[in-house]
Scaffold this motif. Structure first.
Motif: not given
Length: 185
Positions: A55-61, A109-112, A143-145, A158-164
């Motif tokens: 799994x690409x690390x950045x594609x993990x929600x 509610x987090x949306x990814x 944050x990193x997570x 949770x991957x905050x960088x995948x949160x929209x």
């Protein structure tokens, strides 16, 4: 001593794995100590004799680890927030949060990217200064997570960088001066 691992990607796809070998469980627990790097850099590789998935690390929600093992000691130091995933039935029920003195309880509610949603109850301590409260609100993306408690047992990462986007209910009473004030239609 086992871990039921769920990997939720931004595709969105969900893959489930069972870690039952004590050495594999120990390795996963130790890797949580460097959890801030789980969603950046090296890919996540999960393998067995039958197959290997990368799994690409950045594609993990989100990564969810359902287990009876106490994982708090392996996670990054706690912040002033405690996030708990809500069971699906509670996600649509009306929610009454509160801001009382130094404490607050809200639904977030987090949306990814890709459409995954995670609904949580967040309990926390309000920062005494308005600027700190605003920074606490916006710094979630930096944050990193973020870790959260699962409904039954275990933790999620949770991957905050995948949160929209995230939606806070009830609305935050102390918004920054540059916030746009509007009602949802």
């Amino acid at each position: 001593m086992s871990i039921e691992l769920t990997v939720i990607t931004t595709a969105p796809r969900t893959r489930r794995f069972l870690l039952s070998d004590p050495a594999a469980v120990a390795q996963v627990c130790e890797s949580l100590r460097n959890g801030g790097r789980l969603f950046s850099g090296k890919p996540l590789i999960i393998g067995s004799a039958g197959r290997t998935e990368v799994f690409a690390a950045t594609s993990i929600a989100c990564l969810e680890l359902a287990t009876d093992i106490e994982l708090d000691g392996y996670l990054p130091k706690p912040t002033n927030l405690t996030l708990t995933a809500l069971p699906p039935g509670q996600c649509t029920e009306p929610f009454v949060g509160r801001f009382e003195g130094e404490r607050f309880t809200v639904r977030v509610e987090f949306r990814f990217t890709g459409g995954h949603k995670l609904v949580t109850r967040v309990d926390g301590v309000r920062k005494p200064v308005l600027a700190e409260r605003v920074m606490n609100l916006t710094s979630l993306f930096e944050r990193p997570l973020l870790d959260y408690r699962l409904t039954q047992r275990g933790v999620g990462l949770m991957n905050p960088h995948a949160v929209t986007q995230f939606v806070i209910t009830p609305g935050v009473p102390d918004l920054p001066k540059d916030a746009w004030l509007a009602d949802v239609t």
